[in-house]
Scaffold this active site. Structure first.
Site, PDB file in Angstrom:
ATOM      1  N   HIS A  45      -9.659   2.353  -0.149  1.00 14.36           N
ATOM      2  CA  HIS A  45      -9.656   1.231   0.791  1.00 14.36           C
ATOM      3  C   HIS A  45     -10.816   1.322   1.797  1.00 14.36           C
ATOM      4  O   HIS A  45     -10.631   1.058   2.990  1.00 14.36           O
ATOM      5  CB  HIS A  45      -8.320   1.192   1.525  1.00 14.36           C
ATOM      6  CG  HIS A  45      -7.925  -0.161   2.032  1.00 14.36           C
ATOM      7  ND1 HIS A  45      -8.624  -0.829   3.010  1.00 14.36           N
ATOM      8  CD2 HIS A  45      -6.906  -0.975   1.694  1.00 14.36           C
ATOM      9  CE1 HIS A  45      -8.028  -1.991   3.257  1.00 14.36           C
ATOM     10  NE2 HIS A  45      -6.979  -2.108   2.469  1.00 14.36           N
ATOM     11  N   GLU A  99     -11.581  -3.422  -3.238  1.00 18.14           N
ATOM     12  CA  GLU A  99     -10.574  -2.473  -3.714  1.00 18.14           C
ATOM     13  C   GLU A  99     -10.325  -2.724  -5.195  1.00 18.14           C
ATOM     14  O   GLU A  99      -9.666  -3.686  -5.559  1.00 18.14           O
ATOM     15  CB  GLU A  99      -9.269  -2.656  -2.947  1.00 18.14           C
ATOM     16  CG  GLU A  99      -9.402  -2.581  -1.444  1.00 18.14           C
ATOM     17  CD  GLU A  99      -8.260  -3.325  -0.749  1.00 18.14           C
ATOM     18  OE1 GLU A  99      -7.092  -3.125  -1.114  1.00 18.14           O
ATOM     19  OE2 GLU A  99      -8.530  -4.114   0.163  1.00 18.14           O
ATOM     20  N   HIS A 157       0.793  -1.235   0.000  1.00 20.65           N
ATOM     21  CA  HIS A 157       0.000   0.000   0.000  1.00 20.65           C
ATOM     22  C   HIS A 157       0.828   1.290   0.000  1.00 20.65           C
ATOM     23  O   HIS A 157       0.504   2.247   0.712  1.00 20.65           O
ATOM     24  CB  HIS A 157      -0.950   0.006   1.199  1.00 20.65           C
ATOM     25  CG  HIS A 157      -2.023  -1.042   1.145  1.00 20.65           C
ATOM     26  ND1 HIS A 157      -2.428  -1.637  -0.017  1.00 20.65           N
ATOM     27  CD2 HIS A 157      -2.778  -1.603   2.145  1.00 20.65           C
ATOM     28  CE1 HIS A 157      -3.399  -2.517   0.247  1.00 20.65           C
ATOM     29  NE2 HIS A 157      -3.622  -2.531   1.551  1.00 20.65           N
TER      30      HIS A 157
HETATM   31  C1  GLA Z   1      -5.516  -5.053   1.912  1.00 20.23           C
HETATM   32  C2  GLA Z   1      -4.706  -6.276   1.962  1.00 20.23           C
HETATM   33  C3  GLA Z   1      -4.900  -6.944   3.283  1.00 20.23           C
HETATM   34  C4  GLA Z   1      -4.558  -6.010   4.401  1.00 20.23           C
HETATM   35  C5  GLA Z   1      -5.416  -4.793   4.309  1.00 20.23           C
HETATM   36  C6  GLA Z   1      -5.065  -3.782   5.362  1.00 20.23           C
HETATM   37  O1  GLA Z   1      -6.811  -5.291   1.653  1.00 20.23           O
HETATM   38  O2  GLA Z   1      -4.980  -7.144   0.907  1.00 20.23           O
HETATM   39  O3  GLA Z   1      -4.087  -8.077   3.352  1.00 20.23           O
HETATM   40  O4  GLA Z   1      -3.225  -5.616   4.288  1.00 20.23           O
HETATM   41  O5  GLA Z   1      -5.283  -4.217   3.032  1.00 20.23           O
HETATM   42  O6  GLA Z   1      -5.129  -4.279   6.627  1.00 20.23           O
END
Ligand code: GLA
Length: 354
Positions: free
Chosen positions: A179, A319, A107
């Protein structure tokens, strides 16, 4: 529709944050703040017209800090994982922070786009807010000066549209998403398991226990990953299936390869419904994938809005994005943006009730 601007205090870095409220003709209300271009709340009516805030989040900007679950934020420069935080571009090797379980880049790094202040511009005519961010060359070790805009628009047809653009002066990987964690019964309603999910995908990206792609794609046919028809999320999430029984927090956390007639077309991605309240959310996107994440890392420790504690699997994310680790996977759709090109992407969330 009126667009209201208010101060939202300071973020964890001491910077001033503003929050914008968009309201449509039917009373739907969305709040977006300049810290992380984050969706702070989203009030949507049920079948009786009763509004509820259906996204998880915190009361104050100051709580949106490192180590929190990426509630509602914009994610970039590269959403999801880059294996071992490494990629090569134009003959140069890059090493990113290993902030995803200590093994991968996740991220956008230690201080990605979700933890930056965006510049807001109210678009009276379009009824939206445009957030802009300039990410300098070398920020989080990514190459190139990148200019990103994210425009949020709320229509009277009960759609929240999110439009992304980006330009760069050097080739760079890019993967942008939002997100938001949704719970169609209300952000504080607890486990979302009885809500149904439908995902327009015949295949997904199988991963190892750290979220890194195994290579290739896998058909959903005959597996608990198949959401081509609506099914309660909880129905198969604990099944004895390799992809659901690995890592520290098992459950759905996978990129689905969306069925499309043409790459880049805006098409149907997913539909979620809460049978109790009747709230329905449909998602459409130009992106090739959607990460369906069931909130497996939530564990009741995050104290959210209205003083509630977010339960395990108390919110799910859809997402829209490219596939994980794309910069190292030539067989995945391209995520490299070059100078002279404009990256464009759109995701639409459409709300209704049954
Ligand atoms: C995304 C990832 C998850 C986790 C979340 C945040 O969706 O795929 O594995 O890292 O973000 O907690």
């Amino acid at each position: 529709m009126a667009i209201k601007k208010e101060s939202f205090g300071r973020n964890p870095y001491g910077e001033e944050v503003d929050v914008f409220t968009l309201t449509n003709a039917n009373g739907l209300r969305v709040r977006i703040m300049t810290h992380g271009a984050t969706l702070v709340s989203l009030e949507v009516p049920d079948r009786n017209g009763k509004l509820k805030d259906i996204v998880l989040g915190f009361e104050t900007a100051a709580e949106y800090g490192p180590g929190t679950p990426y509630f509602g934020c914009a994610v970039g420069r590269f959403a999801n994982r880059i294996a071992n935080g490494r990629f090569s571009l134009d003959g140069k090797d890059y090493q990113l922070a290993l902030n995803g379980d200590g093994v991968h880049a996740l991220h956008g790094g230690d201080r990605g786009f979700d933890k930056r202040i965006w510049t807001a511009e109210v678009l009276e005519e379009e009824k939206g807010v445009r957030m802009s961010y300039f990410s300098p060359d070398g920020e989080e070790n990514y190459p190139g000066n990148l200019t990103v805009t994210i425009t949020y628009t709320l229509t009277d047809a009960n759609e929240l549209k999110i439009d992304y653009t980006a330009t760069t002066d050097q080739a760079t990987p890019i993967n942008l998403t939002n997100h938001s964690y949704f719970n169609l019964a209300g952000h504080d309603a607890g486990a979302h398991g009885a809500q149904t999910m439908m995902i327009n995908a015949d295949a997904f990206v199988p991963t190892d226990g750290t979220g890194n792609p195994l290579g290739g794609f896998r058909s959903v046919e005959g597996t608990p990953m198949d959401f081509r028809t609506s099914v309660a999320i909880e129905q198969r999430i604990n099944d004895d299936y390799d992809q659901l029984q690995q890592g520290s927090n098992p459950g759905y956390d996978h990129t689905y390869c969306l069925n499309k007639k043409k790459a880049g077309e805006l098409s149907f991605a997913a539909r979620a419904e809460d049978p109790d309240s009747g709230r329905v959310m449909e998602v459409y996107t130009t992106e090739p994938g959607v990460q369906f994440y069931a909130g497996n890392f939530l564990d009741g420790t995050s104290k959210g809005k209205d003083g509630c504690h977010y339960a395990w699997r108390g919110g799910f994310c859809l997402e829209t994005q490219h596939y994980p680790d794309s910069p190292n996977r030539p067989q995945f759709p391209n995520t490299i943006l070059h100078p002279g090109e404009t990256f464009r992407s759109q995701t639409v969330h459409k709300f209704s009730s049954n």
